[in-house]
Design an enzyme around this catalytic site. Structure first.
Site, PDB file in Angstrom:
ATOM      1  N   LYS A   1      -3.784  12.670   0.529  1.00 52.75           N
ATOM      2  CA  LYS A   1      -5.230  12.527   0.718  1.00 52.75           C
ATOM      3  C   LYS A   1      -5.956  13.869   0.620  1.00 52.75           C
ATOM      4  O   LYS A   1      -5.385  14.912   0.945  1.00 52.75           O
ATOM      5  CB  LYS A   1      -5.507  11.929   2.109  1.00 52.75           C
ATOM      6  CG  LYS A   1      -5.021  10.503   2.267  1.00 52.75           C
ATOM      7  CD  LYS A   1      -5.952   9.562   1.566  1.00 52.75           C
ATOM      8  CE  LYS A   1      -5.535   8.133   1.668  1.00 52.75           C
ATOM      9  NZ  LYS A   1      -6.403   7.245   2.348  1.00 52.75           N
TER      10      LYS A   1
ATOM     11  N   CYS B   1      -5.287   0.427  34.960  1.00 51.46           N
ATOM     12  CA  CYS B   1      -5.666  -0.337  33.773  1.00 51.46           C
ATOM     13  C   CYS B   1      -6.889  -1.169  34.156  1.00 51.46           C
ATOM     14  O   CYS B   1      -7.032  -1.542  35.327  1.00 51.46           O
ATOM     15  CB  CYS B   1      -4.490  -1.234  33.393  1.00 51.46           C
ATOM     16  SG  CYS B   1      -4.851  -2.390  32.067  1.00 51.46           S
TER      17      CYS B   1
ATOM     18  N   CYS C   1      -7.214  -4.050  34.072  1.00 47.76           N
ATOM     19  CA  CYS C   1      -6.755  -5.296  34.709  1.00 47.76           C
ATOM     20  C   CYS C   1      -6.446  -5.074  36.184  1.00 47.76           C
ATOM     21  O   CYS C   1      -6.212  -6.024  36.924  1.00 47.76           O
ATOM     22  CB  CYS C   1      -5.512  -5.828  34.005  1.00 47.76           C
ATOM     23  SG  CYS C   1      -4.015  -4.912  34.399  1.00 47.76           S
TER      24      CYS C   1
ATOM     25  N   CYS D   1      -1.421  -8.933  32.510  1.00 50.59           N
ATOM     26  CA  CYS D   1      -2.570  -8.070  32.242  1.00 50.59           C
ATOM     27  C   CYS D   1      -3.406  -8.779  31.169  1.00 50.59           C
ATOM     28  O   CYS D   1      -2.945  -8.985  30.046  1.00 50.59           O
ATOM     29  CB  CYS D   1      -2.123  -6.698  31.740  1.00 50.59           C
ATOM     30  SG  CYS D   1      -3.458  -5.748  31.004  1.00 50.59           S
TER      31      CYS D   1
ATOM     32  N   GLU E   1      -6.991  -0.279 -10.751  1.00 48.02           N
ATOM     33  CA  GLU E   1      -8.122  -0.160  -9.832  1.00 48.02           C
ATOM     34  C   GLU E   1      -9.431  -0.534 -10.525  1.00 48.02           C
ATOM     35  O   GLU E   1      -9.710  -0.079 -11.630  1.00 48.02           O
ATOM     36  CB  GLU E   1      -8.191   1.308  -9.361  1.00 48.02           C
ATOM     37  CG  GLU E   1      -8.856   1.502  -8.040  1.00 48.02           C
ATOM     38  CD  GLU E   1      -7.975   1.138  -6.850  1.00 48.02           C
ATOM     39  OE1 GLU E   1      -6.839   0.647  -7.039  1.00 48.02           O
ATOM     40  OE2 GLU E   1      -8.446   1.332  -5.722  1.00 48.02           O
TER      41      GLU E   1
ATOM     42  N   LYS F   1      -6.150   9.151  -7.161  1.00 49.17           N
ATOM     43  CA  LYS F   1      -6.273   7.876  -6.428  1.00 49.17           C
ATOM     44  C   LYS F   1      -7.752   7.505  -6.373  1.00 49.17           C
ATOM     45  O   LYS F   1      -8.501   7.985  -5.525  1.00 49.17           O
ATOM     46  CB  LYS F   1      -5.690   8.032  -5.020  1.00 49.17           C
ATOM     47  CG  LYS F   1      -5.655   6.734  -4.246  1.00 49.17           C
ATOM     48  CD  LYS F   1      -4.832   6.915  -2.980  1.00 49.17           C
ATOM     49  CE  LYS F   1      -4.748   5.631  -2.169  1.00 49.17           C
ATOM     50  NZ  LYS F   1      -6.011   5.194  -1.626  1.00 49.17           N
TER      51      LYS F   1
ATOM     52  N   SER G   1       0.848  -1.191   0.000  1.00 50.14           N
ATOM     53  CA  SER G   1       0.000   0.000   0.000  1.00 50.14           C
ATOM     54  C   SER G   1       0.888   1.247   0.000  1.00 50.14           C
ATOM     55  O   SER G   1       2.108   1.139  -0.061  1.00 50.14           O
ATOM     56  CB  SER G   1      -0.939  -0.021   1.192  1.00 50.14           C
ATOM     57  OG  SER G   1      -0.197  -0.253   2.343  1.00 50.14           O
TER      58      SER G   1
ATOM     59  N   ARG H   1      -6.142  -7.988  -4.305  1.00 53.45           N
ATOM     60  CA  ARG H   1      -4.944  -7.689  -3.529  1.00 53.45           C
ATOM     61  C   ARG H   1      -4.773  -8.668  -2.374  1.00 53.45           C
ATOM     62  O   ARG H   1      -3.669  -9.047  -2.033  1.00 53.45           O
ATOM     63  CB  ARG H   1      -5.036  -6.258  -3.005  1.00 53.45           C
ATOM     64  CG  ARG H   1      -3.859  -5.862  -2.165  1.00 53.45           C
ATOM     65  CD  ARG H   1      -3.939  -4.404  -1.768  1.00 53.45           C
ATOM     66  NE  ARG H   1      -2.778  -4.053  -0.993  1.00 53.45           N
ATOM     67  CZ  ARG H   1      -2.703  -4.168   0.324  1.00 53.45           C
ATOM     68  NH1 ARG H   1      -3.735  -4.607   0.998  1.00 53.45           N
ATOM     69  NH2 ARG H   1      -1.599  -3.839   0.971  1.00 53.45           N
TER      70      ARG H   1
HETATM   71  S1  IVH Z   1       0.307   2.469  -6.942  1.00 50.89           S
HETATM   72  C1  IVH Z   1       3.328   0.112  -4.425  1.00 50.89           C
HETATM   73  N1  IVH Z   1      -1.282   4.086  -8.180  1.00 50.89           N
HETATM   74  O1  IVH Z   1      -4.095   2.914  -3.587  1.00 50.89           O
HETATM   75  C2  IVH Z   1       2.270   1.074  -4.803  1.00 50.89           C
HETATM   76  N2  IVH Z   1      -2.170   2.877  -6.319  1.00 50.89           N
HETATM   77  O2  IVH Z   1      -2.637   2.506  -0.815  1.00 50.89           O
HETATM   78  C3  IVH Z   1       1.150   0.451  -5.491  1.00 50.89           C
HETATM   79  N3  IVH Z   1      -4.543   3.301  -5.888  1.00 50.89           N
HETATM   80  O3  IVH Z   1      -3.843  -0.542  -3.143  1.00 50.89           O
HETATM   81  C4  IVH Z   1       0.000   1.296  -5.709  1.00 50.89           C
HETATM   82  N4  IVH Z   1      -4.848   4.711  -7.529  1.00 50.89           N
HETATM   83  O4  IVH Z   1      -5.711   0.324  -4.622  1.00 50.89           O
HETATM   84  C5  IVH Z   1      -1.169   3.211  -7.163  1.00 50.89           C
HETATM   85  N5  IVH Z   1      -2.556   5.535  -9.429  1.00 50.89           N
HETATM   86  C6  IVH Z   1      -2.464   4.673  -8.413  1.00 50.89           C
HETATM   87  C7  IVH Z   1      -3.551   4.349  -7.567  1.00 50.89           C
HETATM   88  C8  IVH Z   1      -3.364   3.441  -6.515  1.00 50.89           C
HETATM   89  C9  IVH Z   1      -5.426   4.079  -6.517  1.00 50.89           C
HETATM   90  C10 IVH Z   1      -4.847   2.479  -4.684  1.00 50.89           C
HETATM   91  C11 IVH Z   1      -4.527   1.008  -4.845  1.00 50.89           C
HETATM   92  C12 IVH Z   1      -3.566   0.675  -3.751  1.00 50.89           C
HETATM   93  C13 IVH Z   1      -3.756   1.816  -2.808  1.00 50.89           C
HETATM   94  C14 IVH Z   1      -2.450   2.105  -2.096  1.00 50.89           C
END
Ligand code: IVH
Length: 669
Positions: free
Chosen positions: A307, A401, A403, A431, A175, A117, A83, A138
């Site tokens: 984000k 806690c 516990c 605990c 995607e 994204k 990810s 995935r």
């Molecule tokens: S690259 C090693 N490119 O984002 C990196 N991911 O948190 C591989 N996603 O599981 C991901 N658009 O589902 C990449 N242009 C984009 C993307 C993308 C959406 C999603 C994908 C991935 C998640 C990563």
């Protein structure tokens, strides 16, 4: 034959089939012929035909093959599907670049491939000689579900590619998503477009998938010998030429300021798009640089997801519970009146820690603003004071806690402040709250990864006193379990099977699974590389040689103190000893085909072309090892700028070869 005998004969065959499925689908090393395999399957089906009480959901007549507990066959990704780490503001982006410059040991101009994204489900498509031969989800990043037939129903996914320059063996990744207009028609069935896409894609019957119009955009590759292609943007262009859809808003930018400006603009425009987008992905455009930068445990160093600001909503706090994590941290969680935030119903929000509650003066029954951004845990932003009753009282954070132990706040020597987090002192498994969490960590995906033994099952087994320590997992009372609601003979046999499978574990995973504070995946790997075997590791502990781990590049006082504290508790040592007698803990799998096999290296002084971290991974990729003290076992000392003279002298005395950075790089070509 008695019913119990028939059942046991049937289960034996199912387990046999599973074993061969695993060998075939996961390990790619079958040990029987296709004919023999088919015979086992046929025997099972015949038994089911004859004795209808045997039929169940995971029979090979219902699902296709390797399906210990789920509906789909699983397949190990040739290259992991990782990810991305998240950035929320300019500071996060600056830190992202800073880390890159540190790793490369110099500042350079960077080009970024900028891609929306899309908030969908990622999928990997394997093409051999131009034909789509397999499509997977995935999954947990290491192993995915084989959903080829379902993916084939998506019109954006080409099944045959005839372009001359299309690689003859490649995984294309992208995607799968559903357009908003299509989602509107399904609103009653799914909470948001992402769930709709996921639900549709994971239908057992591809004809069901066909009913929901799914789309696919391609954006990267998994397995692929990149050859001629040098840039991500060129790869995206090639994808288009080969017949894939790519995002029409992809672009190249070359400074953080440009990234931020584009993000600002796109964040407003995103609502005009036909699909949900939860941020922008920035990838270093040069594939060579990507290769150099590589990956941390979970995400690439060369990409980040920026984000969009979170969705938020107001709700009321019904209760505040204190959760205890596996390392003893007390985390307050607000139980709130369920509220829909951006398509997801939220009923819990984290309050982070005691200081956060004091700072925001959050109280029981307050009306609060809650924010949720993508996969980040919802959290409380602020309190609507106008809605607070006069009778309301400050929330008193418990000093004990659940516990019963007194909790403490640690003093941080670096910041000279007390920690914001209150903790239960780590007394191993004493605990109860921590103990359950430790067991959950032990079986989690990145640790022992026991299929069929999820967090909920651990909680249930804990409540029934079936488990108290990790080793109890390997000595479960299956007769009692098979009497529990929801546990048939088959699921019990599946559980047994996965637990048995999990006994084979690599040293680094095992060290991570124990759940020592500050020993995450990366540090566990470092310890495993250094100690080589579990018996060696235990010897270090037994002989009070934990301080020697300071020799490892990357292990510092924090980790050493945490290890010491952990092993001060004798019961922790005993648990590990016990586990090591039950499990088959293998040494860390190292690449044994590289040029530098059996060669050890040490660095002194600053390198001019790269950071120590990169140099270390370069050596390890080529099967060599990096040590941190000069001794007879050392083969080469590599000298950078301003080396430590003592080390050079020591090396000379011992007759160790001394290389300049250039000579070392020549060794590697
Ligand atoms: S690259 C090693 N490119 O984002 C990196 N991911 O948190 C591989 N996603 O599981 C991901 N658009 O589902 C990449 N242009 C984009 C993307 C993308 C959406 C999603 C994908 C991935 C998640 C990563």
């Amino acid at each position: 034959m008695k019913e119990s005998e028939i059942r046991s004969n049937y289960l034996k065959k199912i387990n046999e089939l599973k074993k061969h499925n695993k060998l075939y689908f996961e390990d790619s090393s079958p040990i029987i012929s296709d004919k023999d395999y088919d015979k086992i399957k046929k025997d099972i089906l015949n038994l089911e035909k004859k004795f209808s009480f045997l039929k169940n959901d995971s029979s090979p007549s219902v699902s296709l093959g390797y399906t210990p507990s789920k509906n789909f066959i699983k397949s190990k990704h040739r290259v992991k599907m990782l990810s991305l780490s998240n950035a929320f503001d300019a500071e996060d982006l600056e830190n992202f670049e800073k880390k890159i410059f540190n790793y490369l040991n110099k500042k350079i101009a960077l080009d970024y491939s900028v891609e929306p994204k899309i908030d969908g489900i990622s999928a990997s498509l394997t093409y051999k000689n131009g034909s789509l031969i397999m499509g997977t989800s995935r999954g947990d990043g290491t192993t995915g579900e084989v959903i080829t037939e379902n993916l084939k129903t998506i019109k954006d996914i080409p099944q045959k590619i005839t372009s001359k320059d299309f690689p003859n063996d490649i995984d294309i990744r992208g995607e799968v998503f559903i357009k908003r207009s299509e989602f509107d028609k399904l609103k009653n069935d799914f909470a948001n477009p992402r769930n709709a896409a996921s639900g549709s894609l994971r239908q057992k019957n591809p004809n069901e998938t066909k009913k929901i119009p799914l789309n696919f955009v391609a954006y990267t590759y998994g397995y692929f010998k990149s050859g001629q292609i040098r840039k991500q943007s060129d790869f995206l262009n090639s994808l288009q030429r080969w017949g894939f859809k790519t995002n029409e808003h992809n672009k190249i930018l070359n400074s953080i300021d440009d990234l931020i400006n584009f993000h600002k603009k796109f964040e407003k425009e995103r609502f005009d798009l036909e699909y949900d987008v939860d941020g922008l992905v920035y990838k270093i455009n040069s594939l060579e640089l990507q290769k150099r930068l590589g990956f941390t445990a979970n995400s690439p160093r060369w990409a980040i997801a920026h984000k969009f600001s979170a969705d938020s909503a107001f709700s009321q706090i019904i209760d505040i519970n204190i959760q205890v994590g596996r390392t003893g941290a007390l985390t307050p969680v607000a139980r709130i009146k369920p509220v829909n935030i951006g398509g997801v119903v939220v009923s819990n929000a984290t309050l982070h820690n005691e200081d956060e509650i004091i700072r925001k003066d959050i109280r029981l029954h307050d009306t609060v603003k809650i924010e949720r951004a993508g996969d980040v845990i919802p959290h409380v932003i602020s309190v609507d004071l106008k809605k607070r009753k006069k009778s309301s009282k400050k929330f008193v954070f418990p000093k004990k806690c659940p516990c019963g132990f007194d909790t403490t706040k640690e003093f941080n020597k670096v910041t000279k402040k007390f920690d914001a987090v209150r903790r239960c002192p780590d007394r191993g498994f004493e605990c109860e709250k921590m103990a359950v969490e430790k067991i959950k960590h032990f079986i989690s995906k990145e640790a022992l990864n026991i299929d069929g033994l999820g967090k909920k099952v651990v909680e249930k087994f804990w409540d029934l006193k079936l488990i108290r320590f990790p080793q109890d997992i390997f000595n479960l009372d299956y007769t009692q379990i098979s009497k529990l609601e929801g546990w048939g003979n088959l699921s019990v046999s599946n559980l047994k099977f996965s637990i048995d499978q999990s006994k084979k574990v690599s040293l680094d995973k095992f060290l991570y699974s124990i759940g020592i504070r500050h020993i995450g995946i990366e540090n566990a790997k470092l310890l495993a590389e250094y100690t080589k075997s579990i018996s060696n590791f235990l010897n270090f502990i037994k002989n009070k040689k934990i301080n020697e781990f300071l020799n490892i590049d990357g292990i510092g006082d924090t980790q050493i103190n945490s290890l010491k504290k952990f092993f001060e508790n004798k019961s922790n040592y005993k648990i590990i000893e016990k586990l090591s007698s039950i499990l088959n803990i293998s040494d860390l799998k190292l690449n044994k085909n590289g040029k530098l096999l059996n060669n050890s290296f040490m660095f002194t002084g600053k390198l001019s072309n790269m950071s120590r971290a990169e140099a270390k991974s370069l050596i390890e990729e080529n099967s060599g090892s990096v040590v941190s003290s000069v001794n007879k076992k050392l083969k080469y000392l590599i000298i950078g700028d301003k080396p430590t003279n003592r080390k050079v002298e020591q090396a000379k005395e011992l007759g160790i070869k001394i290389l300049s950075e250039k000579e070392w790089l020549n060794l590697l070509n």
